[in-house]
Design an enzyme around this catalytic site. Structure first.
Site, PDB file in Angstrom:
ATOM      1  CG  ASP A 282      -2.076   0.939   1.114  1.00  0.00           C
ATOM      2  OD1 ASP A 282      -2.128   1.701   0.135  1.00  0.00           O
ATOM      3  OD2 ASP A 282      -2.939   0.924   2.012  1.00  0.00           O
ATOM      4  CB  VAL A 283       3.255   2.618  -2.191  1.00  0.00           C
ATOM      5  CG1 VAL A 283       4.215   1.750  -1.421  1.00  0.00           C
ATOM      6  CG2 VAL A 283       2.892   1.962  -3.512  1.00  0.00           C
ATOM      7  CE  LYS A 284      -4.343   4.648   0.191  1.00  0.00           C
ATOM      8  NZ  LYS A 284      -3.694   3.755   1.189  1.00  0.00           N
ATOM      9  NE  ARG A 285       5.635   5.659  -3.256  1.00  0.00           N
ATOM     10  CZ  ARG A 285       5.636   5.810  -1.934  1.00  0.00           C
ATOM     11  NH1 ARG A 285       4.611   6.426  -1.357  1.00  0.00           N
ATOM     12  NH2 ARG A 285       6.622   5.370  -1.201  1.00  0.00           N
TER      13      ARG A 285
END
Length: 280
Positions: free
Chosen positions: A94-97
């Protein structure tokens, strides 16, 4: 090469749909009697891997809670990813880049290229520079059998201001994201590799999720107020590829391994039952 969608479909069949979030909040470390430092973080992750690594199809480490500990935190993230993967668990980081051009390609190389020490099965991504800006992620994922989960309808109260906004073609921003991801999955069997993030607490929004063709991550269960019964409402008509995600509600049962395992088993059973009823 087997696609992420195919691996995920098989893993769900073998271990169930539950996704466990690995979110080492400072308060959670304290509840476990651990220091809020790299050593406490490493101990926490070792115990989580031991407790849930053979129970679930997929886990979702939240990168931010590792990054806050600097280089040693990132080293622990790398180690935790390896431990889960060695145990046959898929890892969704979960990095939401989200960015453009060479930068988004660098993010893709960091997480979706097997040569990277942070290589995972899939990542979360933000589409608010345009879904097309994420093309390097989609391309890298496709080249190496990975996946990308794109934010569509999120549980936070600020989300609808952007996601429910209506564009010139009459669709909401969220529906345009849903439609573009659906197009990427067109023809994929048994499951597409490109997914959506749709919060378990968003309720009935009027958006059409019926043709996604890929997995849908449903965070917000447990500590954020969502229940398994909410899944039937949110994903009515398309529950076969829903990944209910629990984090703190499960992790707060630690550090006792047996209690953690029991919490995972209970959440898994509840979600299986609800999704089976909704599908039937």
């Amino acid at each position: 090469m087997e696609t992420f969608g195919a691996r995920l479909h098989r893993a769900i069949g073998e271990r169930g749909p539950l996704c466990v979030g690995v979110d080492p909040h400072p308060s959670l470390l304290a509840e476990w009697g651990l220091p809020d430092d790299p050593d406490g973080l490493a101990t926490f992750c070792e115990r989580v891997v031991e407790a849930v690594g053979d129970q679930v199809a997929i886990v979702k480490p939240q990168s931010a809670f590792f990054e806050r500990h600097g280089s040693r935190g990132i080293a622990t993230l790398e180690s935790t990813i390896r431990q889960f993967k060695d145990g046959g668990v898929l890892v969704l980081l979960d990095v939401k880049r989200g960015d453009i051009g060479s930068t988004v390609r660098a993010y893709a190389d960091a997480y979706l290229d097997p040569s990277s020490p942070l290589y995972v099965d899939a990542i979360t991504a933000s589409p608010y520079l345009g879904v097309g800006s994420l093309a390097p992620m989609f391309e890298t994922a496709a080249a190496h059998g990975g996946g990308v989960f794109v934010l569509a309808l999120t549980s936070n109260p600020e989300g609808p201001y952007v996601q429910h906004a209506v564009a010139a073609d009459g669709r909401t921003v969220a529906q345009s994201v849903i439609d573009e991801i659906s197009q990427l999955n067109r023809g994929a069997e048994p499951l597409g590799s490109f997914g959506l993030v749709v919060g378990a607490t968003v309720g009935v929004t009027g958006h059409d999720l019926s043709g996604v063709g890929g997995p849908m991550l449903a965070p917000g269960l447990g500590a954020q107020g969502g229940t398994p019964d909410d899944l039937r409402q949110v994903f009515s008509g398309n529950v076969s590829a829903v990944l209910p995600s629990y984090s703190r509600e499960v992790l707060k049962r630690g550090p006792d391994t047996a209690a953690l395992r029991a919490a995972v088993e209970r959440a898994q059973a509840e979600c299986r039952a609800v999704l089976a009823r909704a599908a039937g």
